[in-house]
Write a protein that holds these residues in place. Structure first.
Motif, PDB file in Angstrom:
ATOM      1  N   LEU A   4      41.177  30.298  34.221  1.00 32.25           N
ATOM      2  CA  LEU A   4      40.044  31.078  34.705  1.00 32.25           C
ATOM      3  C   LEU A   4      38.753  30.366  34.331  1.00 32.25           C
ATOM      4  O   LEU A   4      38.578  29.967  33.176  1.00 32.25           O
ATOM      5  N   VAL A   5      37.845  30.240  35.280  1.00 31.74           N
ATOM      6  CA  VAL A   5      36.574  29.581  35.026  1.00 31.74           C
ATOM      7  C   VAL A   5      35.447  30.466  35.537  1.00 31.74           C
ATOM      8  O   VAL A   5      35.357  30.730  36.743  1.00 31.74           O
ATOM      9  N   GLU A   6      34.588  30.915  34.618  1.00 30.31           N
ATOM     10  CA  GLU A   6      33.446  31.760  34.989  1.00 30.31           C
ATOM     11  C   GLU A   6      32.224  30.904  35.295  1.00 30.31           C
ATOM     12  O   GLU A   6      32.070  29.809  34.757  1.00 30.31           O
ATOM     13  N   CYS A  22      34.477  34.250  39.030  1.00 26.95           N
ATOM     14  CA  CYS A  22      35.630  33.870  38.218  1.00 26.95           C
ATOM     15  C   CYS A  22      36.622  33.191  39.150  1.00 26.95           C
ATOM     16  O   CYS A  22      37.285  33.870  39.955  1.00 26.95           O
ATOM     17  N   ALA A  23      36.706  31.876  39.048  1.00 29.22           N
ATOM     18  CA  ALA A  23      37.654  31.121  39.864  1.00 29.22           C
ATOM     19  C   ALA A  23      38.993  31.098  39.142  1.00 29.22           C
ATOM     20  O   ALA A  23      39.069  30.673  37.981  1.00 29.22           O
ATOM     21  N   ALA A  24      40.019  31.577  39.814  1.00 32.89           N
ATOM     22  CA  ALA A  24      41.322  31.742  39.183  1.00 32.89           C
ATOM     23  C   ALA A  24      42.360  30.800  39.767  1.00 32.89           C
ATOM     24  O   ALA A  24      42.459  30.673  40.994  1.00 32.89           O
ATOM     25  N   LYS A  76      39.235  32.167  48.534  1.00 30.96           N
ATOM     26  CA  LYS A  76      38.666  31.281  47.509  1.00 30.96           C
ATOM     27  C   LYS A  76      39.303  31.499  46.143  1.00 30.96           C
ATOM     28  O   LYS A  76      38.888  30.854  45.171  1.00 30.96           O
ATOM     29  N   ASN A  77      40.269  32.414  46.062  1.00 32.00           N
ATOM     30  CA  ASN A  77      40.905  32.732  44.770  1.00 32.00           C
ATOM     31  C   ASN A  77      39.856  33.027  43.704  1.00 32.00           C
ATOM     32  O   ASN A  77      39.937  32.542  42.564  1.00 32.00           O
ATOM     33  N   THR A  78      38.874  33.812  44.073  1.00 35.99           N
ATOM     34  CA  THR A  78      37.732  34.070  43.202  1.00 35.99           C
ATOM     35  C   THR A  78      37.449  35.556  43.138  1.00 35.99           C
ATOM     36  O   THR A  78      37.549  36.269  44.143  1.00 35.99           O
ATOM     37  N   VAL A  79      37.109  36.006  41.946  1.00 35.42           N
ATOM     38  CA  VAL A  79      36.662  37.389  41.720  1.00 35.42           C
ATOM     39  C   VAL A  79      35.187  37.345  41.366  1.00 35.42           C
ATOM     40  O   VAL A  79      34.754  36.483  40.588  1.00 35.42           O
ATOM     41  N   TYR A  80      34.448  38.276  41.925  1.00 31.82           N
ATOM     42  CA  TYR A  80      33.008  38.343  41.692  1.00 31.82           C
ATOM     43  C   TYR A  80      32.643  39.609  40.937  1.00 31.82           C
ATOM     44  O   TYR A  80      33.307  40.638  41.059  1.00 31.82           O
ATOM     45  N   LEU A  81      31.556  39.522  40.183  1.00 30.57           N
ATOM     46  CA  LEU A  81      30.955  40.708  39.572  1.00 30.57           C
ATOM     47  C   LEU A  81      29.481  40.706  39.961  1.00 30.57           C
ATOM     48  O   LEU A  81      28.702  39.916  39.421  1.00 30.57           O
ATOM     49  N   GLN A  82      29.145  41.551  40.909  1.00 32.80           N
ATOM     50  CA  GLN A  82      27.757  41.707  41.324  1.00 32.80           C
ATOM     51  C   GLN A  82      27.087  42.697  40.391  1.00 32.80           C
ATOM     52  O   GLN A  82      27.534  43.841  40.275  1.00 32.80           O
ATOM     53  N   MET A  83      26.041  42.266  39.736  1.00 39.79           N
ATOM     54  CA  MET A  83      25.366  43.092  38.736  1.00 39.79           C
ATOM     55  C   MET A  83      23.942  43.361  39.199  1.00 39.79           C
ATOM     56  O   MET A  83      23.143  42.425  39.328  1.00 39.79           O
ATOM     57  N   TYR A  95      33.164  37.588  30.051  1.00 39.74           N
ATOM     58  CA  TYR A  95      34.435  36.894  30.180  1.00 39.74           C
ATOM     59  C   TYR A  95      35.251  37.504  31.324  1.00 39.74           C
ATOM     60  O   TYR A  95      35.279  38.730  31.470  1.00 39.74           O
ATOM     61  N   CYS A  96      35.936  36.671  32.080  1.00 39.54           N
ATOM     62  CA  CYS A  96      36.940  37.208  32.978  1.00 39.54           C
ATOM     63  C   CYS A  96      38.308  36.973  32.348  1.00 39.54           C
ATOM     64  O   CYS A  96      38.500  36.046  31.542  1.00 39.54           O
ATOM     65  N   ALA A  97      39.243  37.836  32.704  1.00 39.12           N
ATOM     66  CA  ALA A  97      40.566  37.805  32.103  1.00 39.12           C
ATOM     67  C   ALA A  97      41.603  38.242  33.130  1.00 39.12           C
ATOM     68  O   ALA A  97      41.286  39.002  34.049  1.00 39.12           O
ATOM     69  N   ALA A  98      42.821  37.776  32.956  1.00 39.39           N
ATOM     70  CA  ALA A  98      43.902  38.099  33.894  1.00 39.39           C
ATOM     71  C   ALA A  98      45.014  38.850  33.180  1.00 39.39           C
ATOM     72  O   ALA A  98      45.384  38.505  32.050  1.00 39.39           O
ATOM     73  N   ALA A  99      45.526  39.861  33.858  1.00 38.57           N
ATOM     74  CA  ALA A  99      46.644  40.650  33.343  1.00 38.57           C
ATOM     75  C   ALA A  99      47.753  40.642  34.383  1.00 38.57           C
ATOM     76  O   ALA A  99      47.509  40.991  35.545  1.00 38.57           O
TER      77      ALA A  99
END
Length: 127
Positions: A4-6, A22-24, A76-83, A95-99
């Motif tokens: 994972l890369v933020e 977060c590129a996963a 893109k295998n990416t998760v975003y957090l729009q703040m 931090y991004c994390a995977a479960a």
């Protein structure tokens, strides 16, 4: 193995916006949920938001509900957090994390549930 890369952190004034990415790298994305956590100096790491990759179901901490939005881009295998409407209290390392999960619902808010972590990205909100 999950990597994972933020990215996307930075400094912003109160009321401003940032979008974290977060590129996963995972073998089978549909078996995972991706969460965002944050840790401010001297505080415990806390849950922010999570998304189940298979179903796109989401969950948010009460402190960010209505201001932050988590989403995923399958291409893109990416998760975003729009703040949005950022507040100085949002200042932290994010931090991004995977479960791993076989369910379609979010895996919960406990950091112990998440097996893989990124290196973190700093978000600083000034008043």
């Amino acid at each position: 193995q999950v990597r994972l890369v933020e990215s996307g952190g930075g400094s912003v004034q109160a009321g401003g916006s940032l979008r974290l990415s977060c590129a996963a790298s995972v073998r089978t994305f549909s078996n995972y949920a991706i969460g965002w956590f944050r840790q401010a100096p001297g505080k415990e790491r806390e849950f922010v938001a999570t998304i189940n990759w298979r179903s796109a179901m989401t969950d948010y901490a009460e402190s960010v509900k209505g201001r932050f939005t988590i989403s995923r881009d399958n291409t893109k295998n990416t998760v975003y957090l729009q703040m949005n409407s950022l507040d100085p209290d949002d200042t932290a390392v994010y931090y991004c994390a995977a479960a791993w999960t076989s369910s379609s619902v979010p895996p919960g808010r406990s950091k112990e549930r998440y097996n893989y972590w990124g290196q973190g990205t700093q978000v600083t909100v000034s008043s």
